[in-house]
Write a protein that holds these residues in place. Structure first.
Motif, PDB file in Angstrom:
ATOM      1  N   LEU A 317      -0.720  -0.083  -4.610  1.00  0.00           N
ATOM      2  CA  LEU A 317      -0.861   0.487  -3.264  1.00  0.00           C
ATOM      3  C   LEU A 317      -0.591  -0.568  -2.194  1.00  0.00           C
ATOM      4  O   LEU A 317       0.049  -0.293  -1.177  1.00  0.00           O
ATOM      5  CB  LEU A 317      -2.269   1.066  -3.105  1.00  0.00           C
ATOM      6  N   LYS A 318      -1.079  -1.775  -2.439  1.00  0.00           N
ATOM      7  CA  LYS A 318      -0.831  -2.874  -1.505  1.00  0.00           C
ATOM      8  C   LYS A 318       0.663  -3.115  -1.352  1.00  0.00           C
ATOM      9  O   LYS A 318       1.180  -3.283  -0.234  1.00  0.00           O
ATOM     10  CB  LYS A 318      -1.529  -4.138  -2.015  1.00  0.00           C
ATOM     11  N   ASN A 321       2.384  -0.195   0.595  1.00  0.00           N
ATOM     12  CA  ASN A 321       2.125  -0.254   2.040  1.00  0.00           C
ATOM     13  C   ASN A 321       2.901  -1.385   2.709  1.00  0.00           C
ATOM     14  O   ASN A 321       3.345  -1.258   3.855  1.00  0.00           O
ATOM     15  CB  ASN A 321       0.625  -0.418   2.297  1.00  0.00           C
ATOM     16  N   GLU A 322       3.086  -2.484   2.011  1.00  0.00           N
ATOM     17  CA  GLU A 322       3.865  -3.605   2.558  1.00  0.00           C
ATOM     18  C   GLU A 322       5.323  -3.227   2.748  1.00  0.00           C
ATOM     19  O   GLU A 322       5.988  -3.709   3.660  1.00  0.00           O
ATOM     20  CB  GLU A 322       3.767  -4.815   1.630  1.00  0.00           C
ATOM     21  N   SER A 324       6.488  -0.132   3.307  1.00  0.00           N
ATOM     22  CA  SER A 324       6.631   1.188   3.930  1.00  0.00           C
ATOM     23  C   SER A 324       7.627   1.230   5.079  1.00  0.00           C
ATOM     24  O   SER A 324       8.186   2.278   5.390  1.00  0.00           O
ATOM     25  CB  SER A 324       5.265   1.687   4.418  1.00  0.00           C
ATOM     26  N   GLU A 325       7.864   0.089   5.710  1.00  0.00           N
ATOM     27  CA  GLU A 325       8.796   0.066   6.834  1.00  0.00           C
ATOM     28  C   GLU A 325      10.202  -0.325   6.415  1.00  0.00           C
ATOM     29  O   GLU A 325      11.121  -0.332   7.229  1.00  0.00           O
ATOM     30  CB  GLU A 325       8.287  -0.910   7.910  1.00  0.00           C
ATOM     31  N   GLU A 331      13.165  -1.102  -0.268  1.00  0.00           N
ATOM     32  CA  GLU A 331      11.797  -0.808  -0.681  1.00  0.00           C
ATOM     33  C   GLU A 331      11.702  -0.741  -2.202  1.00  0.00           C
ATOM     34  O   GLU A 331      10.845  -1.371  -2.825  1.00  0.00           O
ATOM     35  CB  GLU A 331      11.340   0.518  -0.078  1.00  0.00           C
ATOM     36  N   ARG A 453       1.067   6.568  -1.310  1.00  0.00           N
ATOM     37  CA  ARG A 453       0.850   6.161   0.072  1.00  0.00           C
ATOM     38  C   ARG A 453      -0.054   7.147   0.797  1.00  0.00           C
ATOM     39  O   ARG A 453      -0.839   6.779   1.668  1.00  0.00           O
ATOM     40  CB  ARG A 453       2.204   6.051   0.786  1.00  0.00           C
ATOM     41  N   LYS A 454       0.028   8.417   0.424  1.00  0.00           N
ATOM     42  CA  LYS A 454      -0.700   9.464   1.122  1.00  0.00           C
ATOM     43  C   LYS A 454      -1.913   9.992   0.347  1.00  0.00           C
ATOM     44  O   LYS A 454      -2.891  10.451   0.934  1.00  0.00           O
ATOM     45  CB  LYS A 454       0.234  10.653   1.417  1.00  0.00           C
ATOM     46  N   ARG A 488      -5.751  10.000   1.221  1.00  0.00           N
ATOM     47  CA  ARG A 488      -6.235   8.630   1.409  1.00  0.00           C
ATOM     48  C   ARG A 488      -6.659   8.403   2.851  1.00  0.00           C
ATOM     49  O   ARG A 488      -6.064   8.930   3.788  1.00  0.00           O
ATOM     50  CB  ARG A 488      -5.148   7.622   1.047  1.00  0.00           C
ATOM     51  N   GLU A 490      -6.743   6.197   6.064  1.00  0.00           N
ATOM     52  CA  GLU A 490      -5.692   5.330   6.624  1.00  0.00           C
ATOM     53  C   GLU A 490      -5.986   3.854   6.406  1.00  0.00           C
ATOM     54  O   GLU A 490      -5.099   3.021   6.393  1.00  0.00           O
ATOM     55  CB  GLU A 490      -5.537   5.600   8.132  1.00  0.00           C
ATOM     56  N   GLU A 492      -7.173   2.542   3.649  1.00  0.00           N
ATOM     57  CA  GLU A 492      -6.976   2.144   2.240  1.00  0.00           C
ATOM     58  C   GLU A 492      -5.652   1.397   2.079  1.00  0.00           C
ATOM     59  O   GLU A 492      -4.671   1.694   2.709  1.00  0.00           O
ATOM     60  CB  GLU A 492      -6.972   3.390   1.336  1.00  0.00           C
TER      61      GLU A 492
END
Length: 492
Positions: A317-318, A321-322, A324-325, A331, A453-454, A488, A490, A492
Motif C-alpha cells: 500500500l505504501k 500510494n507513492e 499514485s501520481e 507506476e 488504493r481505495k 480505506r 484517507e 491509511e
C-alpha cells in the motif's frame, strides 16, 4: 489367433477400469471407526506388471497434486518415474484431452505448426501499440466496472466472491484484447452470458479429461455421445460458433476500412494475411484460455495471502500510494515490492501448478533418470516452489524480501532480483516461455493499484483454515474467496 489377440488387448484396456470399480466399491463401504490421520511421511508407490502404480494413483485421485509433490520431495534427486497403467501409457494425453477445445492452437501443437504460431504471436505481442491497447482496456475495466462494483459492495456490506469477480474481470479483458469484443461479464448484475458459460464448461470438462485416472472412460463416453462428453461437444460448438461469428464480422469490418484502427489480436492476425477461419479461431481461443484463468487465479491467492500478512500489505500500500501520481507505465514499472510479492505468491500458489511435455527422443537426465521417446515428462511448479533445496528452510513463509535487495546507490530503495526460469517455471522456460508474462504483470499490478488504493479486501475465512487449492487447467480456490469490501481511510 487374431481374435485371441484382440480379446487380450481389450481385457488389458478394461483391467484398470475393473480394478477401479472394485476399489471404489470397497472404499464406499462404511467403517465403524474413523480413519487414522494421514501419515506425515510419504512412501514411494509400488508398481505392478501391466497396471503399474495404478492403485496408488487411484487411491490419491482426489489429492493427486499434493501426492505427486510429496513424492518429489522425498525423492533424493527430486525426480521420480511413475509407472502408469497399460491403457494410460498409449498416446499423448494432453493434446488428446484438449483437442476439441483448442484444436490446432498454439498450446496444443508441436513442431513447425507451433513454431509458426509462436513467431506470429511473438511479433504481435512485442508491439508498443498492443501494450498501449492492453493498458487502456485494463484501466477502463477497472474504472468503469470493477471499482463501481466494489464501491457498491462496500456501501451495502454485501459479501462478494472475489474469485468470481476477478474471473469476470479477466474474461472481459482478454476478450477485448483477443477479439476486440466486449462480453460485458463484469456488470453490476453479474450476468451469466452464454459464451462465458460455454467456455467455462469446456475448460472444466477438458481439464477433467486430462486428469482422468482412466482416459478410456471419457473416450467411450465421447464415442457414445453421453454424459460430460455430450455437454462438452455442445459447449465447444457454442464457443467455436461464437468465435467464428466474431471473426466474420471482423473480416467485414476490415474490408470496409482503408487502414487498421483496431489493435486487438484478431484484427492483427487477419490484417497480416492469416484469414483461415479455423486457424484464427484456434489461436484466439488459446489466448482466451491463457489470459482468462491465470491472472484471476494468481490474484485470488495473492489477496488471501495479503490478508494474512498485514506487514506485506502495508508495504504494498505504501508503494502504491507513492506511485499514485506517476504515469501508468512508470507506476507499474516502479512497483518493485508489489512485483516481488506477486512472484512470491505465485511461488506458493502457481496459476498452472503442473505441466508436461512428451519426449521426442531418448534422453538421460542429469541425475541418471532414463527418458524414452514418447514418455510424458511432468514438471511441477507447485512442488518446486515448496522445495527447501531451492528456497531454503523458510520456504513456507510468504516473504517478498527473498526477491529483493537494497539498491547500493540508495539504501532505502529495493531492487528486484529474479530467479532463473528453470528454478521458477511459473511462466514456463526456454523456447516456450510465456509470451503474455509482461501483460499479466501489467494487468495484476494495475488491478492491485486500483483496488488497494481505495479498498481493503477482507476475506471471510475462519482463522487458521487454509482454502483448498484446486488444480484444474489453472488453479482455483475451492468454493471461491468470499470477502467484504471496506473503504480505506484517507490516512491509511
Amino acid at each position: 489367433m487374431l481374435f485371441l489377440q484382440l480379446l487380450v488387448s481389450f481385457f488389458l484396456l478394461l483391467l484398470p477400469l475393473l480394478l477401479s470399480i472394485l476399489f471404489l466399491t470397497r472404499a464406499s463401504t462404511p467403517k465403524k471407526q474413523s480413519s487414522p490421520p494421514p501419515s506425515t511421511t510419504t512412501s514411494l508407490p509400488r508398481s505392478y506388471p501391466i497396471i503399474g502404480s495404478f492403485l496408488a494413483v487411484l487411491a490419491n485421485r482426489n489429492r493427486s497434486l499434493q501426492w505427486i509433490s510429496d513424492i518429489v520431495q522425498v525423492s533424493p534427486s527430486a525426480t521420480y518415474v511413475l509407472h502408469r497403467n497399460f491403457a494410460t501409457r498409449m498416446g499423448n494425453l494432453f493434446p488428446q484431452s484438449l483437442k476439441d477445445l483448442l484444436g490446432n492452437g498454439i498450446f496444443n501443437v508441436d513442431g513447425e505448426s507451433w513454431k509458426f504460431q509462436r513467431q506470429l504471436a511473438s511479433h504481435e505481442f512485442n508491439t508498443k501499440s498492443l501494450r498501449k491497447f492492453v493498458e487502456t482496456v485494463v484501466d477502463t475495466e477497472i474504472s468503469d466496472r470493477l471499482i463501481p462494483i466494489l464501491s457498491s459492495a462496500a456501501a451495502s456490506g454485501t459479501v462478494l466472491d472475489f474469485q468470481d469477480i476477478l474471473e469476470r474481470f479477466a474474461f472481459d479483458n482478454i476478450c477485448k484484447i483477443a477479439f476486440g469484443f466486449d462480453p460485458a461479464y463484469l456488470l453490476p448484475s453479474l450476468p451469466q452470458t452464454k459464451f462465458a458459460q460455454a467456455f467455462e464448461e469446456s475448460v472444466i470438462i477438458s481439464g477433467d479429461r486430462f486428469r482422468a485416472v482412466i482416459p478410456l472412460v471419457w473416450k467411450i463416453k465421447k464415442l457414445l455421445n453421453i454424459g460430460s462428453e455430450k455437454r462438452l461437444r455442445i459447449a465447444v460448438s457454442e464457443v467455436q460458433e461464437f468465435a467464428k461469428n466474431v471473426i466474420r464480422e471482423k473480416k467485414h469490418e476490415l474490408r470496409e476500412k482503408s487502414s487498421l484502427d483496431s489493435v486487438d489480436l484478431l484484427s492483427r492476425f487477419l490484417s497480416s494475411g492469416h484469414s483461415d477461419e479455423n486457424f484464427v479461431t484456434d489461436i484466439v481461443i488459446s489466448f482466451i484460455l491463457a489470459g482468462r484463468d491465470t491472472t484471476s487465479a494468481a490474484l485470488t491467492w495473492y489477496l488471501w495471502l495479503l490478508s494474512k500478512n498485514p506487514h506485506v500489505e502495508s508495504e504494498v500500500l505504501k508503494e502504491i500510494n507513492e506511485k499514485s501520481e506517476a504515469p501508468v507505465f512508470d507506476e507499474v514499472k516502479d512497483m518493485v515490492y508489489t512485483h516481488a510479492s506477486l512472484c512470491e505468491s505465485m511461488r506458493l500458489y502457481p496459476p498452472v501448478p503442473s505441466d508436461s511435455k512428451e519426449a521426442v527422443n531418448d534422453d538421460v537426465l542429469p541425475d541418471g533418470t532414463v527418458v524414452k521417446k514418447g514418455m510424458r515428462v511432468i514438471y511441477i511448479p507447485y512442488a518446486m516452489g515448496r522445495s527447501e533445496a531451492l528456497w531454503g528452510k523458510d520456504w513456507a513463509e510468504f516473504k517478498p524480501e527473498r526477491w529483493l535487495e537494497r539498491d547500493e546507490a540508495e539504501n532505502r530503495h529495493w531492487r528486484f532480483v529474479g530467479r532463473d526460469a528453470y528454478t521458477y517455471p511459473v511462466f514456463q522456460a526456454g523456447p516456450r516461455i510465456c509470451l503474455g508474462k509482461e501483460m499479466a504483470f501489467l494487468q495484476m499490478k494495475r488491478v492491485l493499484a486500483g483496488v488497494l488504493r481505495k479498498f481493503k479486501v477482507v476475506p471471510i475465512i475462519e482463522e487458521g483454515i487454509e482454502p483448498e487449492f484446486v488444480p484444474q487447467l489453472a488453479a482455483k480456490m475451492k468454493g471461491g474467496l468470499p470477502v467484504r469490501i471496506v473503504e480505506r481511510d484517507e490516512k491509511e
